[in-house]
Structures are given as structure tokens and as C-alpha cells.
Design a protein around this motif. Structure first.
Motif, PDB file in Angstrom:
ATOM      1  N   GLY A  53      29.468   6.961  -6.079  1.00  0.00           N
ATOM      2  CA  GLY A  53      30.945   6.873  -5.343  1.00  0.00           C
ATOM      3  C   GLY A  53      31.365   5.421  -5.599  1.00  0.00           C
ATOM      4  O   GLY A  53      32.628   5.209  -4.818  1.00  0.00           O
ATOM      5  N   TYR A  54      31.043   4.516  -6.322  1.00  0.00           N
ATOM      6  CA  TYR A  54      31.462   3.104  -6.496  1.00  0.00           C
ATOM      7  C   TYR A  54      32.582   3.013  -7.568  1.00  0.00           C
ATOM      8  O   TYR A  54      33.519   2.284  -7.287  1.00  0.00           O
ATOM      9  N   ILE A  55      32.588   3.986  -8.529  1.00  0.00           N
ATOM     10  CA  ILE A  55      33.685   4.055  -9.334  1.00  0.00           C
ATOM     11  C   ILE A  55      34.251   5.396  -9.524  1.00  0.00           C
ATOM     12  O   ILE A  55      33.374   6.455  -9.369  1.00  0.00           O
ATOM     13  N   GLU A  56      35.281   5.569 -10.150  1.00  0.00           N
ATOM     14  CA  GLU A  56      36.055   6.752 -10.364  1.00  0.00           C
ATOM     15  C   GLU A  56      36.243   6.965 -11.963  1.00  0.00           C
ATOM     16  O   GLU A  56      36.627   5.833 -12.695  1.00  0.00           O
ATOM     17  N   THR A  57      35.769   8.067 -12.843  1.00  0.00           N
ATOM     18  CA  THR A  57      35.803   8.440 -13.824  1.00  0.00           C
ATOM     19  C   THR A  57      36.732   9.140 -14.156  1.00  0.00           C
ATOM     20  O   THR A  57      37.102  10.575 -13.590  1.00  0.00           O
ATOM     21  N   ILE A  58      37.864   9.052 -15.169  1.00  0.00           N
ATOM     22  CA  ILE A  58      38.923   9.801 -15.319  1.00  0.00           C
ATOM     23  C   ILE A  58      38.561  10.328 -16.912  1.00  0.00           C
ATOM     24  O   ILE A  58      38.353   9.390 -17.761  1.00  0.00           O
ATOM     25  N   ARG A  59      38.502  11.659 -17.071  1.00  0.00           N
ATOM     26  CA  ARG A  59      38.277  11.990 -18.466  1.00  0.00           C
ATOM     27  C   ARG A  59      39.382  12.286 -19.397  1.00  0.00           C
ATOM     28  O   ARG A  59      40.620  12.489 -18.830  1.00  0.00           O
ATOM     29  N   ARG A  61      41.897  11.787 -23.165  1.00  0.00           N
ATOM     30  CA  ARG A  61      42.450  10.965 -23.994  1.00  0.00           C
ATOM     31  C   ARG A  61      42.748   9.513 -23.533  1.00  0.00           C
ATOM     32  O   ARG A  61      42.292   8.494 -24.023  1.00  0.00           O
ATOM     33  N   ASN A  62      43.266   9.612 -22.300  1.00  0.00           N
ATOM     34  CA  ASN A  62      43.978   8.546 -21.593  1.00  0.00           C
ATOM     35  C   ASN A  62      42.990   8.058 -20.396  1.00  0.00           C
ATOM     36  O   ASN A  62      43.428   7.363 -19.536  1.00  0.00           O
ATOM     37  N   GLY A  63      41.955   8.518 -20.623  1.00  0.00           N
ATOM     38  CA  GLY A  63      40.825   8.479 -19.298  1.00  0.00           C
ATOM     39  C   GLY A  63      40.329   6.984 -19.275  1.00  0.00           C
ATOM     40  O   GLY A  63      40.689   6.023 -20.030  1.00  0.00           O
ATOM     41  N   GLY A  64      39.364   6.887 -18.544  1.00  0.00           N
ATOM     42  CA  GLY A  64      38.783   5.447 -18.220  1.00  0.00           C
ATOM     43  C   GLY A  64      37.985   5.725 -16.885  1.00  0.00           C
ATOM     44  O   GLY A  64      37.787   6.651 -16.340  1.00  0.00           O
ATOM     45  N   ILE A  65      37.567   4.269 -16.381  1.00  0.00           N
ATOM     46  CA  ILE A  65      36.994   3.997 -15.239  1.00  0.00           C
ATOM     47  C   ILE A  65      37.642   3.153 -14.357  1.00  0.00           C
ATOM     48  O   ILE A  65      38.428   2.210 -14.984  1.00  0.00           O
ATOM     49  N   ARG A  66      37.498   3.099 -13.121  1.00  0.00           N
ATOM     50  CA  ARG A  66      38.057   2.123 -11.952  1.00  0.00           C
ATOM     51  C   ARG A  66      37.160   2.339 -10.869  1.00  0.00           C
ATOM     52  O   ARG A  66      36.505   3.273 -10.564  1.00  0.00           O
ATOM     53  N   LEU A  67      37.462   1.263 -10.156  1.00  0.00           N
ATOM     54  CA  LEU A  67      36.676   1.311  -8.773  1.00  0.00           C
ATOM     55  C   LEU A  67      37.155   2.646  -7.926  1.00  0.00           C
ATOM     56  O   LEU A  67      38.253   2.804  -7.823  1.00  0.00           O
ATOM     57  N   ALA A  68      36.411   3.075  -7.224  1.00  0.00           N
ATOM     58  CA  ALA A  68      36.503   4.172  -6.427  1.00  0.00           C
ATOM     59  C   ALA A  68      36.759   3.472  -4.785  1.00  0.00           C
ATOM     60  O   ALA A  68      37.398   4.401  -3.877  1.00  0.00           O
ATOM     61  N   LYS A  69      36.360   2.252  -4.680  1.00  0.00           N
ATOM     62  CA  LYS A  69      36.456   1.604  -3.297  1.00  0.00           C
ATOM     63  C   LYS A  69      37.087   0.370  -3.438  1.00  0.00           C
ATOM     64  O   LYS A  69      36.940  -0.303  -4.437  1.00  0.00           O
ATOM     65  N   ARG A  70      37.469  -0.324  -2.243  1.00  0.00           N
ATOM     66  CA  ARG A  70      38.110  -1.543  -2.351  1.00  0.00           C
ATOM     67  C   ARG A  70      36.898  -2.617  -2.621  1.00  0.00           C
ATOM     68  O   ARG A  70      35.600  -2.225  -2.005  1.00  0.00           O
ATOM     69  N   PRO A  71      36.939  -3.623  -3.282  1.00  0.00           N
ATOM     70  CA  PRO A  71      35.943  -4.552  -3.394  1.00  0.00           C
ATOM     71  C   PRO A  71      35.127  -4.956  -1.964  1.00  0.00           C
ATOM     72  O   PRO A  71      34.130  -5.183  -1.730  1.00  0.00           O
ATOM     73  N   SER A  72      35.906  -4.923  -0.835  1.00  0.00           N
ATOM     74  CA  SER A  72      35.659  -5.445   0.505  1.00  0.00           C
ATOM     75  C   SER A  72      34.674  -4.165   0.924  1.00  0.00           C
ATOM     76  O   SER A  72      33.835  -4.437   2.130  1.00  0.00           O
ATOM     77  N   ASP A  73      34.895  -2.938   0.485  1.00  0.00           N
ATOM     78  CA  ASP A  73      33.802  -1.841   1.078  1.00  0.00           C
ATOM     79  C   ASP A  73      32.643  -1.598   0.088  1.00  0.00           C
ATOM     80  O   ASP A  73      32.004  -0.646   0.360  1.00  0.00           O
ATOM     81  N   ILE A  74      32.293  -2.446  -0.667  1.00  0.00           N
ATOM     82  CA  ILE A  74      31.204  -2.538  -1.754  1.00  0.00           C
ATOM     83  C   ILE A  74      30.201  -3.499  -1.318  1.00  0.00           C
ATOM     84  O   ILE A  74      30.199  -4.730  -1.634  1.00  0.00           O
ATOM     85  N   ILE A  80      22.255  -2.863  -4.258  1.00  0.00           N
ATOM     86  CA  ILE A  80      20.989  -3.320  -4.791  1.00  0.00           C
ATOM     87  C   ILE A  80      19.865  -2.219  -4.493  1.00  0.00           C
ATOM     88  O   ILE A  80      19.120  -1.805  -5.222  1.00  0.00           O
ATOM     89  N   ARG A  81      19.827  -1.631  -3.095  1.00  0.00           N
ATOM     90  CA  ARG A  81      18.864  -0.884  -2.508  1.00  0.00           C
ATOM     91  C   ARG A  81      19.162   0.333  -3.361  1.00  0.00           C
ATOM     92  O   ARG A  81      17.954   1.137  -3.639  1.00  0.00           O
ATOM     93  N   LYS A  82      20.208   0.723  -3.764  1.00  0.00           N
ATOM     94  CA  LYS A  82      20.625   2.116  -4.528  1.00  0.00           C
ATOM     95  C   LYS A  82      20.296   1.907  -6.120  1.00  0.00           C
ATOM     96  O   LYS A  82      19.912   2.689  -6.452  1.00  0.00           O
ATOM     97  N   THR A  83      20.310   0.806  -6.547  1.00  0.00           N
ATOM     98  CA  THR A  83      20.316   0.685  -7.921  1.00  0.00           C
ATOM     99  C   THR A  83      18.816   0.278  -8.448  1.00  0.00           C
ATOM    100  O   THR A  83      18.250   0.375  -9.726  1.00  0.00           O
ATOM    101  N   GLU A  84      18.115  -0.434  -7.419  1.00  0.00           N
ATOM    102  CA  GLU A  84      16.635  -0.905  -7.869  1.00  0.00           C
ATOM    103  C   GLU A  84      15.888   0.314  -7.789  1.00  0.00           C
ATOM    104  O   GLU A  84      15.723   1.072  -6.594  1.00  0.00           O
ATOM    105  N   GLU A  85      14.766   0.558  -8.539  1.00  0.00           N
ATOM    106  CA  GLU A  85      13.685   1.655  -8.399  1.00  0.00           C
ATOM    107  C   GLU A  85      12.612   1.475  -7.307  1.00  0.00           C
ATOM    108  O   GLU A  85      12.510   2.341  -6.847  1.00  0.00           O
ATOM    109  N   ASP A  86      12.454   0.333  -7.047  1.00  0.00           N
ATOM    110  CA  ASP A  86      11.260  -0.135  -6.185  1.00  0.00           C
ATOM    111  C   ASP A  86      11.469  -1.596  -5.985  1.00  0.00           C
ATOM    112  O   ASP A  86      11.964  -2.205  -6.617  1.00  0.00           O
ATOM    113  N   PHE A  87      10.861  -1.893  -4.825  1.00  0.00           N
ATOM    114  CA  PHE A  87      10.796  -3.333  -4.439  1.00  0.00           C
ATOM    115  C   PHE A  87       9.079  -3.800  -4.241  1.00  0.00           C
ATOM    116  O   PHE A  87       8.720  -4.377  -3.484  1.00  0.00           O
TER     117      PHE A  87
END
Length: 146
Positions: A53-59, A61-74, A80-87
Motif C-alpha cells: 500500500g505504499y505505492i500505486e501502480t497504473i498499468r 501504455r501511459n502507466g507508471g507508479i506513484r506514492l499511494a500515501k502522503r510522505p508524512s503517512d509513511i 523497515i519491519r515490513k521489508t526486512e526478512e528477519d532481524f
């Protein structure tokens, strides 16, 4: 503490996207060129950032990606807890621990406390805190494009 490339690149993608106006769609190629990272490597990261839910993907020809949330909400700690496999920063954090002194060793508790402090500090920051200099970041990205 060392983060994986996966977390590092996830942060970089979000930083890049935050330098663009929210309505502007960005393609993976632009991000890959800006950081000199393999496009194929970024595709998996971008897919997962979308699932989280951090980015929005638009498929299309004219697609692309952009933030799905405001930077202040990320929140950086949450990301880091979500992207690290383990600690598992030491062997005794792992399920298949073979260290013979684990039952009487205090080091595990010290490392656990340090890890918790590390994550608590990251919890204090959002993407907005990181990209307050987004005009300067944008200039660097533009200079780095090939």
C-alpha cells in the motif's frame, strides 16, 4: 545493524517518488537509472511496495507508479519491519541456534535491547522527514540520469 538491499532500495524508490508531483506517474526505468540499479531488481520491490500500500501502480501504455500515501503517512520504522526478512543480528536470535552458551549468555539481551532502540528511533521518522530537501534530491536524480 545492517539493512538488506531490499530495504535500502525500497526506501530509495519511495524517496524518488516523493520528489515528483503526486499526480505524475514515474516509470521503473527512471528510478533504475537515477540510482544505477537493475530495473529487473526494482520490479520485485515495486510490486511488493504496491502490495503493502505504499505505492500505486497504473498499468498500460501511459502507466507508471506513484506514492499511494502522503510522505508524512509513511513511517520508516514500519517500512523497515515490513521489508526486512528477519532481524537475526546474532546466531542466538535464530531458531536453529547452535551456540553452546546461549542459556547463560547475556549478550542476546543486549543485542535485543539495541535492536529495539534502533527500531524505536526509526519509528520517530517519516518519509516526509527524509525528503525535506526534495528539490535538491530532484536535482541529483536529474543529473544522474543517463
Amino acid at each position: 545493524m545492517r539493512l538488506t538491499n531490499y530495504s535500502d532500495y525500497s526506501l530509495r524508490v519511495l524517496i524518488y517518488l516523493s520528489t515528483e508531483p503526486n499526480e505524475k506517474l514515474v516509470n521503473i526505468k527512471d528510478i533504475a537509472e537515477a540510482y544505477d540499479i537493475s530495473k529487473n531488481h526494482l520490479m520485485k520491490i515495486i510490486y511488493n511496495l504496491g502490495k503493502m500500500g505504499y505505492i500505486e501502480t497504473i498499468r498500460g501504455r501511459n502507466g507508471g507508479i506513484r506514492l499511494a500515501k502522503r510522505p508524512s503517512d509513511i513511517n520508516i520504522g514500519e517500512l523497515i519491519r515490513k521489508t526486512e526478512e528477519d532481524f537475526h543480528i546474532v546466531e542466538c536470535f535464530e531458531d536453529n541456534n547452535n551456540c553452546v552458551i546461549t542459556p547463560v549468555c547475556s549478550l542476546k539481551h543486549i543485542f535485543n535491547k539495541a535492536l529495539n532502540q534502533f527500531l524505536q528511533v526509526l519509528d520517530e521518522y517519516t518519509l516526509e522527514d527524509i525528503v525535506q530537501n526534495n528539490f535538491m534530491l530532484k536535482e541529483y536524480f536529474d543529473l544522474n540520469k543517463k
